[in-house]
Motif scaffolding. Structure first.
Motif, PDB file in Angstrom:
ATOM      1  N   GLU A  88      -0.751   1.883   8.401  1.00 51.04           N
ATOM      2  CA  GLU A  88      -0.537   0.592   7.768  1.00 51.04           C
ATOM      3  C   GLU A  88       0.241   0.668   6.454  1.00 51.04           C
ATOM      4  N   THR A  89       0.463   1.860   5.944  1.00 51.94           N
ATOM      5  CA  THR A  89       1.055   1.978   4.609  1.00 51.94           C
ATOM      6  C   THR A  89       2.508   1.496   4.571  1.00 51.94           C
ATOM      7  N   ASP A  90       2.904   1.049   3.408  1.00 48.34           N
ATOM      8  CA  ASP A  90       4.284   0.620   3.196  1.00 48.34           C
ATOM      9  C   ASP A  90       5.136   1.744   2.626  1.00 48.34           C
ATOM     10  N   LEU A  91       4.479   2.708   1.969  1.00 47.38           N
ATOM     11  CA  LEU A  91       5.193   3.703   1.190  1.00 47.38           C
ATOM     12  C   LEU A  91       4.466   5.038   1.258  1.00 47.38           C
ATOM     13  N   TYR A  92       5.223   6.101   1.508  1.00 51.87           N
ATOM     14  CA  TYR A  92       4.675   7.453   1.497  1.00 51.87           C
ATOM     15  C   TYR A  92       5.433   8.239   0.437  1.00 51.87           C
ATOM     16  N   GLU A 106       8.079   1.972   9.862  1.00 51.30           N
ATOM     17  CA  GLU A 106       8.373   0.990   8.822  1.00 51.30           C
ATOM     18  C   GLU A 106       8.101   1.512   7.409  1.00 51.30           C
ATOM     19  N   ALA A 107       7.347   2.573   7.294  1.00 51.38           N
ATOM     20  CA  ALA A 107       7.010   3.116   5.974  1.00 51.38           C
ATOM     21  C   ALA A 107       8.244   3.723   5.312  1.00 51.38           C
ATOM     22  N   ARG A 108       8.422   3.417   4.032  1.00 56.30           N
ATOM     23  CA  ARG A 108       9.491   4.073   3.275  1.00 56.30           C
ATOM     24  C   ARG A 108       8.972   5.430   2.820  1.00 56.30           C
ATOM     25  N   THR A 109       9.820   6.446   2.907  1.00 56.67           N
ATOM     26  CA  THR A 109       9.431   7.798   2.522  1.00 56.67           C
ATOM     27  C   THR A 109      10.183   8.208   1.261  1.00 56.67           C
ATOM     28  N   VAL A 110       9.420   8.742   0.323  1.00 54.09           N
ATOM     29  CA  VAL A 110       9.961   9.120  -0.977  1.00 54.09           C
ATOM     30  C   VAL A 110       9.444  10.506  -1.347  1.00 54.09           C
ATOM     31  N   VAL A 111      10.318  11.331  -1.871  1.00 53.72           N
ATOM     32  CA  VAL A 111       9.892  12.589  -2.470  1.00 53.72           C
ATOM     33  C   VAL A 111      10.102  12.451  -3.966  1.00 53.72           C
ATOM     34  N   GLU A 128       0.835  -1.197   0.000  1.00 61.54           N
ATOM     35  CA  GLU A 128       0.000   0.000   0.000  1.00 61.54           C
ATOM     36  C   GLU A 128       0.872   1.251   0.000  1.00 61.54           C
ATOM     37  N   ALA A 129       0.367   2.296  -0.648  1.00 62.64           N
ATOM     38  CA  ALA A 129       1.102   3.561  -0.716  1.00 62.64           C
ATOM     39  C   ALA A 129       0.148   4.726  -0.537  1.00 62.64           C
ATOM     40  N   ILE A 130       0.692   5.818  -0.058  1.00 63.35           N
ATOM     41  CA  ILE A 130      -0.017   7.095  -0.023  1.00 63.35           C
ATOM     42  C   ILE A 130       0.760   8.043  -0.917  1.00 63.35           C
ATOM     43  N   VAL A 131       0.065   8.671  -1.855  1.00 56.25           N
ATOM     44  CA  VAL A 131       0.660   9.714  -2.684  1.00 56.25           C
ATOM     45  C   VAL A 131       0.092  11.029  -2.175  1.00 56.25           C
ATOM     46  N   ALA A 132       0.968  11.894  -1.695  1.00 56.77           N
ATOM     47  CA  ALA A 132       0.568  13.151  -1.096  1.00 56.77           C
ATOM     48  C   ALA A 132       0.984  14.316  -1.974  1.00 56.77           C
ATOM     49  N   GLY A 133      -0.013  15.081  -2.389  1.00 59.10           N
ATOM     50  CA  GLY A 133       0.231  16.230  -3.247  1.00 59.10           C
ATOM     51  C   GLY A 133      -0.273  15.967  -4.645  1.00 59.10           C
ATOM     52  N   PRO A 134      -0.171  16.978  -5.495  1.00 58.98           N
ATOM     53  CA  PRO A 134      -0.616  16.811  -6.878  1.00 58.98           C
ATOM     54  C   PRO A 134       0.245  15.771  -7.590  1.00 58.98           C
ATOM     55  N   ASP A 135      -0.351  15.060  -8.506  1.00 59.61           N
ATOM     56  CA  ASP A 135       0.377  13.973  -9.171  1.00 59.61           C
ATOM     57  C   ASP A 135       0.514  14.246 -10.663  1.00 59.61           C
ATOM     58  N   GLY A 146       0.702  -2.816  -9.192  1.00 60.85           N
ATOM     59  CA  GLY A 146      -0.110  -3.600  -8.268  1.00 60.85           C
ATOM     60  C   GLY A 146      -0.190  -3.053  -6.854  1.00 60.85           C
ATOM     61  N   ILE A 147       0.237  -1.817  -6.662  1.00 62.02           N
ATOM     62  CA  ILE A 147       0.198  -1.199  -5.335  1.00 62.02           C
ATOM     63  C   ILE A 147      -1.127  -0.454  -5.170  1.00 62.02           C
ATOM     64  N   ALA A 148      -1.782  -0.656  -4.033  1.00 63.59           N
ATOM     65  CA  ALA A 148      -2.999   0.087  -3.703  1.00 63.59           C
ATOM     66  C   ALA A 148      -2.585   1.493  -3.280  1.00 63.59           C
TER      67      ALA A 148
END
Length: 106
Positions: free
Chosen positions: A43-47, A67-72, A2-9, A21-23
């Motif tokens: 619960e997310t794996d990726l931010y 545990e979440a990986r953080t990416v900009v 699972e991932a959260i995308v924060a901000g405009p995409d 395949g990531i939610a």
């Protein structure tokens, strides 16, 4: 995964993650802790942050889910105060969303 995308995409990282395949949950605007919790940050794996103006969310995510990986994934420079808490920073002009998404899955 699972991932959260924060901000405009504008560069399509959310769609690229979904293609792998990531939610993906999305948050935009002024992002607060309650919004992150509603999006599933515990619960997310990726931010993935696309708006460096919201860089203060990185320490919040790290505090809530170590545990979440953080990416900009953004064109602007990351503020110094969050660099130590990031797992990855990528400029969309240098690496396409599909490549980044593929690497994040592996």
């Amino acid at each position: 995964m699972e991932a959260i995308v924060a901000g405009p995409d504008d560069d399509g990282i959310g769609e690229a993650l979904e293609a792998e395949g990531i939610a993906v949950a999305r948050v935009d605007g002024v992002i607060s802790r309650p919004e992150l919790e509603d999006a599933g940050v515990l619960e997310t794996d990726l931010y993935v942050l696309t708006d460096v103006g919201q860089a203060t969310t990185i320490p919040i995510v790290c505090d809530l889910n170590a545990e979440a990986r953080t990416v900009v994934y953004a064109r602007r420079t990351i503020p110094d105060f969050v660099k130590g808490q990031l797992d990855l920073a990528v400029d969309p002009k240098l690496v396409g969303a599909d490549v980044v998404a593929s690497e994040l899955v592996d």
